[in-house]
Design a protein around this motif. Structure first.
Motif, mmCIF file in Angstrom:
data_model
loop_
_atom_site.group_PDB
_atom_site.id
_atom_site.type_symbol
_atom_site.label_atom_id
_atom_site.label_comp_id
_atom_site.label_asym_id
_atom_site.label_seq_id
_atom_site.Cartn_x
_atom_site.Cartn_y
_atom_site.Cartn_z
ATOM 1 N N MET A 94 0.817 -1.213 0.000
ATOM 2 C CA MET A 94 0.000 0.000 0.000
ATOM 3 C C MET A 94 0.853 1.265 0.000
ATOM 4 O O MET A 94 0.547 2.231 -0.700
ATOM 5 C CB MET A 94 -0.947 -0.006 1.206
ATOM 6 N N LEU A 95 1.942 1.272 0.774
ATOM 7 C CA LEU A 95 2.775 2.468 0.867
ATOM 8 C C LEU A 95 3.821 2.558 -0.243
ATOM 9 O O LEU A 95 4.263 3.654 -0.604
ATOM 10 C CB LEU A 95 3.472 2.517 2.230
ATOM 11 N N ARG A 96 4.286 1.408 -0.748
ATOM 12 C CA ARG A 96 5.262 1.350 -1.842
ATOM 13 C C ARG A 96 6.591 2.027 -1.488
ATOM 14 O O ARG A 96 7.288 2.527 -2.361
ATOM 15 C CB ARG A 96 4.681 1.979 -3.125
ATOM 16 N N HIS A 97 6.917 2.069 -0.237
ATOM 17 C CA HIS A 97 8.152 2.719 0.197
ATOM 18 C C HIS A 97 8.715 1.925 1.359
ATOM 19 O O HIS A 97 8.039 1.735 2.385
ATOM 20 C CB HIS A 97 7.870 4.166 0.610
ATOM 21 N N SER A 98 9.938 1.454 1.231
ATOM 22 C CA SER A 98 10.519 0.553 2.224
ATOM 23 C C SER A 98 10.624 1.198 3.594
ATOM 24 O O SER A 98 10.142 0.658 4.597
ATOM 25 C CB SER A 98 11.898 0.073 1.761
ATOM 26 N N ALA A 99 11.263 2.366 3.652
ATOM 27 C CA ALA A 99 11.476 3.013 4.950
ATOM 28 C C ALA A 99 10.160 3.377 5.613
ATOM 29 O O ALA A 99 9.978 3.185 6.820
ATOM 30 C CB ALA A 99 12.352 4.256 4.769
ATOM 31 N N GLY A 100 9.228 3.902 4.833
ATOM 32 C CA GLY A 100 7.934 4.289 5.405
ATOM 33 C C GLY A 100 7.158 3.102 5.930
ATOM 34 O O GLY A 100 6.564 3.157 7.011
ATOM 35 N N ALA A 101 7.143 1.994 5.177
ATOM 36 C CA ALA A 101 6.393 0.813 5.603
ATOM 37 C C ALA A 101 7.035 0.160 6.824
ATOM 38 O O ALA A 101 6.329 -0.276 7.746
ATOM 39 C CB ALA A 101 6.300 -0.184 4.451
ATOM 40 N N ILE A 102 8.363 0.076 6.862
ATOM 41 C CA ILE A 102 9.041 -0.510 8.024
ATOM 42 C C ILE A 102 8.806 0.346 9.269
ATOM 43 O O ILE A 102 8.543 -0.171 10.362
ATOM 44 C CB ILE A 102 10.548 -0.674 7.744
ATOM 45 N N THR A 103 8.870 1.668 9.110
ATOM 46 C CA THR A 103 8.616 2.566 10.242
ATOM 47 C C THR A 103 7.189 2.406 10.751
ATOM 48 O O THR A 103 6.951 2.369 11.966
ATOM 49 C CB THR A 103 8.867 4.020 9.824
ATOM 50 N N ALA A 104 6.229 2.315 9.824
ATOM 51 C CA ALA A 104 4.827 2.143 10.224
ATOM 52 C C ALA A 104 4.626 0.839 10.989
ATOM 53 O O ALA A 104 3.917 0.793 12.001
ATOM 54 C CB ALA A 104 3.929 2.177 8.990
ATOM 55 N N MET A 105 5.263 -0.244 10.537
ATOM 56 C CA MET A 105 5.102 -1.524 11.205
ATOM 57 C C MET A 105 5.798 -1.541 12.565
ATOM 58 O O MET A 105 5.267 -2.106 13.535
ATOM 59 C CB MET A 105 5.647 -2.630 10.322
ATOM 60 N N LEU A 106 6.968 -0.940 12.653
ATOM 61 C CA LEU A 106 7.641 -0.861 13.951
ATOM 62 C C LEU A 106 6.804 -0.048 14.942
ATOM 63 O O LEU A 106 6.736 -0.376 16.131
ATOM 64 C CB LEU A 106 9.031 -0.254 13.796
#
Length: 284
Positions: free
Chosen positions: A197-209
């Protein structure tokens, strides 16, 4: 001197049909290129090739195994027979999973977001225009890999602990292997859906953390307020570390973390639906 006569227009010559190749009687043309109708199996084979050939898979799963098995063995060697009179032998694996789940979250995001970052997702969707098939294959392959690796790691720790305390009759621990592996695998699948959904590695990892860490930290502050106490207690019961603790029987409560596992499954299913909807509506 005579006046020249204008040329008389001639009717256009009838067009002859283009000659057609006439093969030998009873002989038909067969293309040398095999034409096969594509299906989900082709997408699964493609995603399996991708996930096993990239370095991020080896690094994240390798670190996951080191954390779960290494910490589990270390904890197991520090226990005695009295420690497992009423708890399963897989308890030492819990301490490694608390950290190891971050590896599966990271890998889940990278399975899909790395292709968007490099632009290779265009090649993937060109080869397989049915986008839902690609995302389905990614979800299935990642879940299978994460579940198998997690179950093996937890099971190895359980066997090692049981060998150290062979005279002790602990609780049945097979269920903790399956449910513990299922919980951390669903966290990874949720990360994959968020990455899609976000298509961005750093953003998605930050959201999950944030999704994993905030509910584990915030209750310590919410419990000081009477009006926010119930919210804090719910967060305390359903955050990732406490959910794993319930699955491994650390709180001695009935249910064994089934409610926490069900909540995570529901959230993951909702995220997957959102990922499929956005995948079809947005451009690459």
């Amino acid at each position: 001197m005579s006046t020249p006569q204008p040329p008389v227009p001639q009717p256009p010559a009838p067009q002859q049909p283009a000659p057609q190749w006439q093969g030998a009687p009873g002989v038909s043309y067969t293309s040398p290129i095999p034409v096969v109708r594509t299906h989900l199996g082709h997408a699964l084979a493609s995603e399996w090739t991708k996930i096993k050939s990239v370095r991020s898979t080896m690094w994240t799963l390798g670190i996951f195994l080191v954390l779960v098995v290494g910490i589990g063995f270390l904890v197991a060697t520090q226990t005695d027979d009295a420690s497992f009179t009423d708890v399963p032998f897989t308890i030492p694996a819990f301490f490694g999973l608390v950290l190891g789940q971050i590896c599966l979250i990271t890998l889940g995001v990278l399975v899909v977001s790395s292709e968007y970052g490099t632009g290779m997702i265009r090649t993937t969707f060109t080869a397989s225009p049915q986008r839902h098939r690609v995302l389905t294959a990614k979800l299935l392959i990642f879940f299978a890999v994460a579940f198998v690796v997690s179950a093996v790691a937890i099971g190895v720790v359980g066997l090692f602990t049981q060998s150290l305390h062979s005279d002790t009759t602990g609780n049945e621990w097979g269920g903790t292997v399956l449910k513990g592996a299922l919980y951390v695998s669903l966290l990874g699948v949720l990360s994959l859906a968020v990455g899609s959904m976000l298509r961005h590695s750093a953003g998605a990892i930050t959201a999950m953390l944030g999704l994993v860490l905030v509910p584990a930290i915030l209750p310590a502050f919410l419990l000081f307020s009477d009006s926010m106490r119930k919210i804090g207690e719910k967060m305390l019961d359903y955050n990732a570390p406490n959910s794993l603790a319930k699955i491994f029987g650390l709180d001695n409560e009935a249910g064994g973390g089934n409610a926490q596992l069900g909540l995570l499954a529901g959230v993951t299913a909702a995220a997957i639906v959102g990922a499929f909807v956005l995948l079809e509506r947005r451009d690459v």
